[in-house]
Scaffold this motif. Structure first.
Motif, PDB file in Angstrom:
ATOM      1  N   GLN A  30      -9.368   3.159   6.346  1.00  0.00           N
ATOM      2  CA  GLN A  30      -9.018   1.832   5.835  1.00  0.00           C
ATOM      3  C   GLN A  30      -7.680   1.881   5.096  1.00  0.00           C
ATOM      4  O   GLN A  30      -6.854   0.970   5.231  1.00  0.00           O
ATOM      5  N   ASP A  31      -7.454   2.950   4.337  1.00  0.00           N
ATOM      6  CA  ASP A  31      -6.190   3.102   3.616  1.00  0.00           C
ATOM      7  C   ASP A  31      -5.020   3.277   4.584  1.00  0.00           C
ATOM      8  O   ASP A  31      -3.943   2.718   4.372  1.00  0.00           O
ATOM      9  N   GLN A  55      -4.237  -0.122   6.166  1.00  0.00           N
ATOM     10  CA  GLN A  55      -3.515  -0.987   5.225  1.00  0.00           C
ATOM     11  C   GLN A  55      -2.069  -0.531   5.073  1.00  0.00           C
ATOM     12  O   GLN A  55      -1.153  -1.352   5.033  1.00  0.00           O
ATOM     13  N   ALA A  97       0.839  -1.207   0.000  1.00  0.00           N
ATOM     14  CA  ALA A  97       0.000   0.000   0.000  1.00  0.00           C
ATOM     15  C   ALA A  97       0.873   1.255   0.000  1.00  0.00           C
ATOM     16  O   ALA A  97       1.914   1.308   0.661  1.00  0.00           O
ATOM     17  N   ASP A 121       1.202  -2.764   6.112  1.00  0.00           N
ATOM     18  CA  ASP A 121       2.151  -3.143   5.073  1.00  0.00           C
ATOM     19  C   ASP A 121       3.568  -2.671   5.372  1.00  0.00           C
ATOM     20  O   ASP A 121       4.535  -3.274   4.905  1.00  0.00           O
TER      21      ASP A 121
END
Length: 113
Positions: free
Chosen positions: A58-59, A62, A41, A66
């Motif tokens: 949510q981003d 992630q 991400a 990551d």
């Protein structure tokens, strides 16, 4: 449970938190995970729309997962644990003797597509 040196425990805990945070900010970012064979991400773009619909959070989640420090080690440990539990190399594949790979038995509610 009572600790003999509660300040030392608190300092150790604070050190782990600060060390993890420092490692997150100081280690270089990668765009591709060679171990997982996937693109990682990218840094999320902050916008009012993203905050309103929840996609920004949510981003961010992630992105943080990551780029967690030592992620390759944790992913490897998880793979060994799954193999020790008998779950095999990948979700629907189990490993047999001499490196042979077999499809996992299907339960009644799963169907082959």
């Amino acid at each position: 449970m009572q600790f003999r040196h509660p300040r030392a425990v608190a300092l150790l805990f604070a050190g782990v938190l600060i060390g993890t945070q420092a490692a997150f900010w100081l280690l270089p970012r990668r765009s591709f995970s060679q171990n997982e064979k996937r693109v990682l991400a990218q840094k999320p773009v902050i916008s009012a729309e993203g905050i309103a619909d929840g996609s920004l959070f949510q981003d961010v989640e992630q992105y943080l997962s990551d780029h967690f420090p030592g992620r390759d080690g944790w992913v490897g440990a998880n793979a060994y644990l799954e193999q020790a539990e008998g779950r095999g190399a990948a979700g629907s594949i189990i490993s047999g003797a001499d490196g042979w790979l077999f499809p996992a038995p299907l339960s009644d509610d799963r169907q082959i597509l």
